[in-house]
Design an enzyme around this catalytic site. Structure first.
Site, PDB file in Angstrom:
ATOM      1  N   TYR A   1     -34.920 -16.393  14.479  1.00 32.73           N
ATOM      2  CA  TYR A   1     -33.769 -17.278  14.648  1.00 32.73           C
ATOM      3  C   TYR A   1     -32.502 -16.523  14.290  1.00 32.73           C
ATOM      4  O   TYR A   1     -32.467 -15.834  13.270  1.00 32.73           O
ATOM      5  CB  TYR A   1     -33.920 -18.513  13.753  1.00 32.73           C
ATOM      6  CG  TYR A   1     -32.754 -19.477  13.814  1.00 32.73           C
ATOM      7  CD1 TYR A   1     -32.512 -20.246  14.955  1.00 32.73           C
ATOM      8  CD2 TYR A   1     -31.897 -19.639  12.730  1.00 32.73           C
ATOM      9  CE1 TYR A   1     -31.446 -21.139  15.010  1.00 32.73           C
ATOM     10  CE2 TYR A   1     -30.828 -20.540  12.777  1.00 32.73           C
ATOM     11  CZ  TYR A   1     -30.612 -21.287  13.920  1.00 32.73           C
ATOM     12  OH  TYR A   1     -29.556 -22.172  13.966  1.00 32.73           O
TER      13      TYR A   1
ATOM     14  N   ASP B   1     -30.656  -8.674  11.717  1.00 34.73           N
ATOM     15  CA  ASP B   1     -30.103  -9.947  11.265  1.00 34.73           C
ATOM     16  C   ASP B   1     -30.647 -10.196   9.862  1.00 34.73           C
ATOM     17  O   ASP B   1     -31.761 -10.674   9.683  1.00 34.73           O
ATOM     18  CB  ASP B   1     -30.500 -11.069  12.231  1.00 34.73           C
ATOM     19  CG  ASP B   1     -29.918 -12.413  11.790  1.00 34.73           C
ATOM     20  OD1 ASP B   1     -29.286 -12.461  10.722  1.00 34.73           O
ATOM     21  OD2 ASP B   1     -30.114 -13.401  12.528  1.00 34.73           O
TER      22      ASP B   1
ATOM     23  N   LYS C   1     -25.776 -16.599   4.057  1.00 32.28           N
ATOM     24  CA  LYS C   1     -26.537 -17.173   2.942  1.00 32.28           C
ATOM     25  C   LYS C   1     -26.140 -16.625   1.563  1.00 32.28           C
ATOM     26  O   LYS C   1     -25.130 -17.076   1.035  1.00 32.28           O
ATOM     27  CB  LYS C   1     -28.029 -17.069   3.245  1.00 32.28           C
ATOM     28  CG  LYS C   1     -28.346 -17.845   4.550  1.00 32.28           C
ATOM     29  CD  LYS C   1     -29.781 -18.218   4.809  1.00 32.28           C
ATOM     30  CE  LYS C   1     -29.828 -19.219   5.958  1.00 32.28           C
ATOM     31  NZ  LYS C   1     -30.442 -18.755   7.183  1.00 32.28           N
TER      32      LYS C   1
HETATM   33  C1  LIG Z   1     -29.781 -18.987   8.646  1.00 32.85           C
HETATM   34  C2  LIG Z   1     -29.860 -17.888   9.605  1.00 32.85           C
HETATM   35  C3  LIG Z   1     -28.899 -17.719  10.631  1.00 32.85           C
HETATM   36  C4  LIG Z   1     -27.830 -18.720  10.905  1.00 32.85           C
HETATM   37  O1  LIG Z   1     -26.918 -18.821   9.848  1.00 32.85           O
HETATM   38  P1  LIG Z   1     -26.003 -20.143   9.776  1.00 32.85           P
HETATM   39  O2  LIG Z   1     -25.135 -19.875   8.590  1.00 32.85           O
HETATM   40  O3  LIG Z   1     -26.944 -21.283   9.612  1.00 32.85           O
HETATM   41  O4  LIG Z   1     -25.242 -20.220  11.042  1.00 32.85           O
HETATM   42  C5  LIG Z   1     -28.983 -16.602  11.438  1.00 32.85           C
HETATM   43  N1  LIG Z   1     -29.950 -15.698  11.251  1.00 32.85           N
HETATM   44  C6  LIG Z   1     -30.881 -15.821  10.298  1.00 32.85           C
HETATM   45  C7  LIG Z   1     -31.920 -14.770  10.147  1.00 32.85           C
HETATM   46  C8  LIG Z   1     -30.883 -16.933   9.461  1.00 32.85           C
HETATM   47  O5  LIG Z   1     -31.850 -17.065   8.541  1.00 32.85           O
END
Ligand SMILES: *Cc1c(COP(=O)(O)O)cnc(C)c1O
Length: 429
Positions: free
Chosen positions: A144, A238, A266
């Site tokens: 994701y 990511d 995060k």
């Molecule tokens: C949470 C997450 C996102 C999205 O971040 P948001 O702040 O919710 O837009 C993208 N990539 C990874 C790997 C994530 O865990």
């Protein structure tokens, strides 16, 4: 457990907010029941609006590596708030946060701050396309990267090599530029690269957390690095979830594989909305105002948010031992869960990477999305509710990571193991 107030507010919420929530996973759809509205959190504990207290193993889905509102974050926010919340002009604090990120994340020489992980990945892909002057990207099924159009894509079936939208509203014309490979299957990547000459970037969660925790095996990341280098493709890690979670320098430090671009979120916001993308100077210098690639944000580098983020990263920087403590706590939890499984003769898969882990209710090894999907989600839903009744707050989906924080005590971990034993007893005897 009395949850009357949450039930009442949820009814109201549904009148004004689609599904009653501002992010879908919160709605408890995967496990059924009413989401609990949370009033406050401190350290490892949260309390809902009916007054029920829980040991929190979600940690706002990743940010709270030190637990809820550590003193350093609270005082950083209070100090900043006295001086105002936003100016739309540069501040010292955002420079300090950027500097900390560049010092701590091995591959990052320059960084741009944004407001969410979604913004970070979206911008990183635009930058990669501009730098390589190519259009397609490869992502992995089950990873994701936020809700930007290009990522809401799954593998086309049969002879189709291009992606198809997983959400209405995503144009097919855009989705076809996203190719989807299988996590931990390097041949699926070779095939896509061989058949497409227009690939700008490969984006991956170096440790997947969004199909439940799935770790790379057989030097998967090293091989991706080689493919990218050989084919002038940018490798994007990511690390929105793994950054400052898996190690001070993220998964890239743990595996010693350096991407060209990294996305963060995060943990770096200390619970406030912050995202970031960064990497090699020659790539980052393409961004406006130095270069032609447009990217902007009214609240980007927001003083309040970056103050919180800076407080967290500075603490981590000065206290690297927290990763040893986190590993020890997580190992204790892992051992307890394995012992519980053994006692009930269940061979379920437990995937752990540092302080993030997932117990998959399946006896298959989980190495990719297909194997993750063999999990018994109904059994998970039962487990979730029985744990909740016993004061343990777990992710309301089988396919989300459990997070431990530095503030969880050994006693709380032992309590978790004991409660899980009771729940297994009810489920399996
Ligand atoms: C949470 C997450 C996102 C999205 O971040 P948001 O702040 O919710 O837009 C993208 N990539 C990874 C790997 C994530 O865990």
């Amino acid at each position: 457990m009395k949850i009357d107030y949450s039930v009442k507010i949820f009814e109201e919420a549904k009148k004004y907010i689609p599904g009653g929530v501002n992010s879908p996973v919160r709605a408890f759809k995967a496990v059924g029941g009413t989401p609990l509205f949370i009033r406050r959190g401190l350290g490892s504990r949260i309390v809902d609006i009916d007054g029920n207290e829980f040991i929190d193993f979600v940690g706002s889905w990743g940010p709270h590596i030190l637990g809820h509102i550590p003193k350093i974050v609270k005082s950083a926010i209070l100090e900043q708030i006295e001086n105002g919340t936003s100016f739309g002009a540069p501040t010292v604090q955002e420079v300090r946060l950027a500097q900390l990120i560049c010092e701590m994340v091995p591959s990052v020489e320059m960084v741009r701050l944004v407001n969410s992980g979604t913004e970070a990945t979206m911008s990183a892909v635009r930058l990669a396309r501009a730098f390589t002057r190519k259009n397609k990207i490869i992502k992995f099924a089950g990873c994701y990267h936020g809700h930007f159009d290009s990522f809401l894509v799954s593998a086309g079936s049969g002879a189709l090599t291009f992606g198809v939208p997983t959400s209405p509203g995503v144009p097919e014309s855009l989705a076809k530029d996203t190719l989807v490979a299988r996590f931990n299957d390097i041949d699926s990547v070779y095939t896509l690269v061989k058949n497409n000459h227009d690939i700008a970037a490969i984006i991956i969660e170096p440790i997947a957390g969004n199909m439940g925790v799935v770790t790379p095996i057989n030097n998967f990341l090293e091989k991706l690095r080689d493919i990218c280098t050989e084919n002038s493709i940018l490798l994007i890690f990511d690390e929105v979830m793994t950054g400052f979670r898996i190690a001070m320098g993220g998964a890239q430090q743990k595996f010693g594989v350096l991407p060209d671009l990294t996305t963060l979120g995060k943990v770096i916001g200390g619970g406030l909305p912050v995202g970031a993308f960064g990497g090699k100077r020659e790539i980052m210098e393409l961004l406006a105002p130095n270069g032609p690639v447009y990217q902007a944000g009214t609240l980007s580098g927001n003083p309040l948010a970056v103050s919180a983020g800076q407080a967290i990263l500075k603490f981590i920087h000065d206290n690297p031992h927290i990763y040893i403590a986190l590993e020890n706590k997580s190992k204790l939890l892992e051992d307890g869960i394995r012992e519980n499984l053994r006692r009930f003769n269940k061979n379920f898969t437990l995937n752990r990477a540092g302080s993030m882990f997932t117990l998959f209710f399946t006896e298959k090894l989980v190495v990719d999305l297909d194997s993750a999907m063999t999990a018994d989600t109904q059994l998970y839903a039962q487990y979730f509710h029985k744990m909740l009744e016993r004061g343990i707050y777990l992710p309301c989906s089988q396919f989300e990571a459990v997070f431990l924080s530095y503030s969880h005590t050994e006693e709380e971990i032992k309590h978790f193991i004991k409660m899980q034993y009771e729940v297994f007893k009810e489920l399996f005897e």
